[in-house]
Structure formats: C-alpha cells, structure tokens
Design a protein around this motif. Sequence first.
Motif, mmCIF file in Angstrom:
data_model
loop_
_atom_site.group_PDB
_atom_site.id
_atom_site.type_symbol
_atom_site.label_atom_id
_atom_site.label_comp_id
_atom_site.label_asym_id
_atom_site.label_seq_id
_atom_site.Cartn_x
_atom_site.Cartn_y
_atom_site.Cartn_z
ATOM 1 N N GLY A 102 0.767 -2.019 16.998
ATOM 2 C CA GLY A 102 1.585 -0.505 16.924
ATOM 3 C C GLY A 102 1.774 0.220 15.363
ATOM 4 N N LEU A 103 1.836 -0.637 14.855
ATOM 5 C CA LEU A 103 1.645 -0.486 12.726
ATOM 6 C C LEU A 103 0.691 -0.146 12.722
ATOM 7 C CD1 LEU A 103 2.983 -3.500 11.005
ATOM 8 C CD2 LEU A 103 4.247 -1.839 11.358
ATOM 9 N N ALA A 104 -0.792 0.008 13.317
ATOM 10 C CA ALA A 104 -2.004 -0.120 12.880
ATOM 11 C C ALA A 104 -1.691 1.691 14.324
ATOM 12 C CB ALA A 104 -3.372 -0.469 14.188
ATOM 13 N N ARG A 105 -1.179 2.137 14.637
ATOM 14 C CA ARG A 105 -1.803 2.981 15.786
ATOM 15 C C ARG A 105 -0.576 3.853 14.919
ATOM 16 N NH1 ARG A 105 -0.783 0.324 20.356
ATOM 17 N NH2 ARG A 105 1.358 0.481 20.452
ATOM 18 N N ARG A 106 0.182 3.795 13.950
ATOM 19 C CA ARG A 106 1.150 4.910 13.124
ATOM 20 C C ARG A 106 0.871 4.907 11.686
ATOM 21 N NH1 ARG A 106 6.120 4.964 15.537
ATOM 22 N NH2 ARG A 106 6.434 6.654 13.381
ATOM 23 N N ALA A 133 7.868 7.293 5.376
ATOM 24 C CA ALA A 133 9.606 6.976 5.374
ATOM 25 C C ALA A 133 9.361 6.420 6.027
ATOM 26 C CB ALA A 133 10.442 7.983 5.283
ATOM 27 N N LEU A 134 8.749 6.385 7.360
ATOM 28 C CA LEU A 134 9.085 6.194 8.900
ATOM 29 C C LEU A 134 8.561 4.721 9.119
ATOM 30 C CD1 LEU A 134 9.080 8.631 10.874
ATOM 31 C CD2 LEU A 134 11.185 7.330 10.349
ATOM 32 N N LEU A 135 6.897 4.556 8.445
ATOM 33 C CA LEU A 135 6.781 3.199 8.346
ATOM 34 C C LEU A 135 6.775 2.243 6.997
ATOM 35 C CD1 LEU A 135 4.033 2.001 9.603
ATOM 36 C CD2 LEU A 135 2.913 3.429 7.754
ATOM 37 N N HIS A 136 7.494 2.305 6.752
ATOM 38 C CA HIS A 136 8.606 1.821 5.441
ATOM 39 C C HIS A 136 9.156 1.602 6.336
ATOM 40 C CE1 HIS A 136 10.401 0.166 2.266
ATOM 41 N NE2 HIS A 136 11.549 0.768 2.158
ATOM 42 N N LEU A 137 10.586 1.794 6.932
ATOM 43 C CA LEU A 137 11.490 1.383 7.758
ATOM 44 C C LEU A 137 10.699 0.820 8.680
ATOM 45 C CD1 LEU A 137 14.921 1.830 8.550
ATOM 46 C CD2 LEU A 137 14.000 3.715 10.260
ATOM 47 N N LEU A 138 9.610 0.653 9.218
ATOM 48 C CA LEU A 138 9.801 -0.469 10.691
ATOM 49 C C LEU A 138 9.113 -1.329 9.932
ATOM 50 C CD1 LEU A 138 8.563 -0.697 13.685
ATOM 51 C CD2 LEU A 138 6.804 0.121 12.896
ATOM 52 N N ASP A 139 8.247 -1.220 8.976
ATOM 53 C CA ASP A 139 7.646 -2.400 8.236
ATOM 54 C C ASP A 139 8.960 -3.244 8.042
ATOM 55 O OD1 ASP A 139 5.034 -2.956 8.179
ATOM 56 O OD2 ASP A 139 5.074 -1.739 5.935
ATOM 57 N N ARG A 176 0.634 -1.201 0.051
ATOM 58 C CA ARG A 176 0.338 0.030 -0.020
ATOM 59 C C ARG A 176 0.848 0.733 -0.157
ATOM 60 N NH1 ARG A 176 -5.443 -0.937 2.854
ATOM 61 N NH2 ARG A 176 -5.571 -2.961 2.075
ATOM 62 N N LEU A 177 2.058 1.078 0.565
ATOM 63 C CA LEU A 177 2.635 1.987 0.474
ATOM 64 C C LEU A 177 3.324 2.551 -0.477
ATOM 65 C CD1 LEU A 177 4.746 1.775 4.360
ATOM 66 C CD2 LEU A 177 3.453 3.375 3.610
ATOM 67 N N GLY A 178 3.283 2.044 -1.097
ATOM 68 C CA GLY A 178 4.388 1.131 -2.857
ATOM 69 C C GLY A 178 3.893 2.133 -3.461
ATOM 70 N N ASP A 179 2.189 1.913 -3.726
ATOM 71 C CA ASP A 179 0.970 1.692 -3.956
ATOM 72 C C ASP A 179 0.831 3.766 -4.092
ATOM 73 O OD1 ASP A 179 0.519 -0.194 -5.150
ATOM 74 O OD2 ASP A 179 -1.000 -0.495 -4.061
#
Length: 460
Positions: A198-202, A225-231, A164-167
């Motif tokens: 934790g992912l849901a909150r971000r 970008a931070l969410l992608h880094l955590l993923d 989804r981030l890529g899209d």
Amino acid sequence: MVLTHGGESCRAAGPAARQTLEGAQSLAPDEASSETGRAFASEHAWSETGFGGPGVVWGVRAGGDGPPYRTAVDTREPAYTCGCGEEASPCGHALGLLLLDASGDRTPERVKERVEEPPDWVAQWLTDRRPRAAPGGPASRAAERRAARRAERITGGAQELEERLGDLVRGGLAAADHPEYALWEETAARMVDAQAPGLARRVRGLGSLPASGPGRPARLLEECALLHLLDSAWLGIDRLPGPLAATVRTRVGLTASAEGPAVRDHWLVLAQYDTPDGRIVTRRTWLYGRDSGRTALFLSYGAPGRSPARSLPVGTVLDAEVTPYPGGGRLRVELGPEFGESVVTTAAPPGGTTADAVAAYGHALRDDPWLDACPVTLRDVIPAPSGDGWQLVGAADGSALPVAPSALSRPGLWKLVALSGGGPLTVFGECGHRGFDPLAAWCTETSDDDEPSAAAVALA
C-alpha cells in the motif's frame, strides 16, 4: 434508462478460507518471489494441479534435470510445502498456486466440480501437519511470528519513508519537480521490500505528479502530506481507535478477512468497471441495498491473462448476503450466498443533491483520511459545460458539482450528455476532491404513445 461504464461469484458454503489475489500477493516475502508467483499463476505452468477443498491446492512442476517440484498450499493458514528448496516462505511456486486458486470461478457448482481426492503426497503432508495447526500449537505460533516479522519490516519501511520525506521537505519540492526524478521508484522498491504494498503504490503515484500540469507543486505537497499522515498513523497504530487502526492496516497493504454479521438484502448493481493494477485486473462493483439503504463495494480480481470472475450488469438485483471488511467505513464487502435467481430492473436508486454529495465525502474522510472518493447518487442533475470541463447542475437549486478530469476523456461522458438531452437525470458515481466521476445514470423516456418507459444503455 441506465448508463454505465463498466464481481466475484458467491463463496462456497462452509468456512473454507480462500485468499484473494491481493491477499496472495501480500504474502510475498520479496519482489523476486512476487514476480515468480505471477509467472506461475497459470495452469500452463504446471504439469498437473488439483483442488482438494476445503482450502487445499496442489501442483507439480518440472524442475529441470532433477525431480519435479511438488507444491501444496493449505489456504486456511496459509501453510506451504514445496520441493524447490527455496528459503523464501512462501516460495514463488506456492505463490503461483495461491494466485491461480484465487483467480478461479467461485460459484458453488464450479467448486463442486473442482474437488478432487488429494494424491498420496498431499494427503501425507496434511496428516503430518494438521494436528499441529491448533490454536497455540507450533503452526499457530509460527503464523504469529511471521505476522510479527512482517509488522517489523513495515515499521522499518515507514521509518525510512519518513526520513526520505523529511529530506525532501528540507531540500525543497523544486528538486522533485521534474519527470526524470528517480527517487520515487527507488523508494517504492524499498516499500515492496518492507512488504508494504500500500505504501509502495502511494509512493509510486508521486512519480507521475511532476508531469501532471499546472498546480503540480500543490498536488505533490498534498500527496506527501497524506503519505506522512499514513506513516505516522502506522508508527502510532497502537494508540488509534479500532476502526481507524483497521483502515491504516488496509492502507499500508495488510489484508484482513470479512467479519461481522452478514447483511441480507436485495442488492442493486449500481456500476461495475475494471482497472489494471500491474498485471492484475481489479473489478469494482458498487451495490445498493434496497432495504438497508447501504452502499457497498465488491472487489474481484483477474490473474495475468484472465478476466475477473462474475460479470454483473448494471440494473441486476441480487437477493444475497454480504459481509463487510473492517476499516474504510466498512464499504468493502464479500459477496456471500445468493437466494433465488437474479432479476434486472431499470428502477433508479434514491439520490440527493450535489451539496449532499460533498457532505457525504466529508463524512467519509473521518473514517478514511486517504479516501480519494466515495459513492454517491445525485438526483435530478443536468450535465452542462463549464469552461474547459463539465459539471452536473441541480435542476432544483442550481448548485453544481464539477465532473472529474479523468472522466472527460471517456466516451461515457458524451453518452451521458446525449442521454440527458438537457433534462434531469439520476446519476451514480464517485465524489472526491477531484470532482465527480459519473459511473451510471437513469432517466425516464416517453414513448410515441406518451407512455413513460425506461431502457438501459451500456457505456462502451
């Protein structure tokens, strides 16, 4: 003088395990069970409840026209039994008991008062299952399988989030740059289904950025970008160093127990304040060890309709042990046994310059790249206006640190200004990429007889 804007009581002696509210919530297999658990996190939802100690709670709830639901939880694994027949494990009733137990008073006196003799049906359940709970036994292997299944679900959620981030990047941030865009709430719901709170909150936090004013595209890109880094960190967690891997597990929503040697010290309460998290209230208490020089964060939680246990006024000094949790620079601790009575002081903790504060935040990011702010104490700073905001200016070198926008609307800022009166203060707070959030301040006053004195003023 102390200024603050604002715990959990000490744990009972012995090895009894007890879930925190966040730990209990993280066990929910799906959002429906989580909602049901929160609804049952009250003694009014049960016809009877009990605490067998160590680590056993039970309750009975009327089940309509049929027999009542008998529910019991062994918090040490945890393990559950319930007569509701739900396939989810744990069911909403068991989650409710876990939340109810986690929100109670943990002082040794209260724990002793609560201990009861388990009823026959609970005692029989414990007798039937505990011989099988040894390491390597069926119960232990079942717990390992549950942990593995949850890790698989989180991995699936992280992979979906990456897509989804890529899209989003391929389609351009402009498509998400308006408040009505519903992708984030839908994606957050998918992360809840994946048992990654934790992912849901971000992800849910991204939904508020389109309405956050000037500069929102840059903030949205930064948070994505931070969410992608955590993923990416979760998907490659086996290749990470141990401390960083522990931080990643905590950030995606997996809970861990406090570990390592306990640290006994005289802990000064620097600040305490509550923040809402849905229906749960989180109380954050910052502590400073006078002998160790260590700053620690102690979290406690309040179930729906309840305040978190243990209020610790700023300036309180506890002679106590704390045990750190893994990850996140090991800032978070569990408060352990206390020795003697607490005392109150107006003595300020040692502090540094604004440059020291920025450097401390930079060092903290090495341990936790997703850290919004870290605790710092500033010495001899003066609050001063700066454009549309405020800043803290070093009295010695003139260096300045902006006050975080979130603090500008709080009455505590104006009390801080009045307390200073143009003079230097010692200020404790959280320093991050949005600026400095002042939480407590100390200064010395001069009385009518020209003798220095100190006083405490609580922030409303």
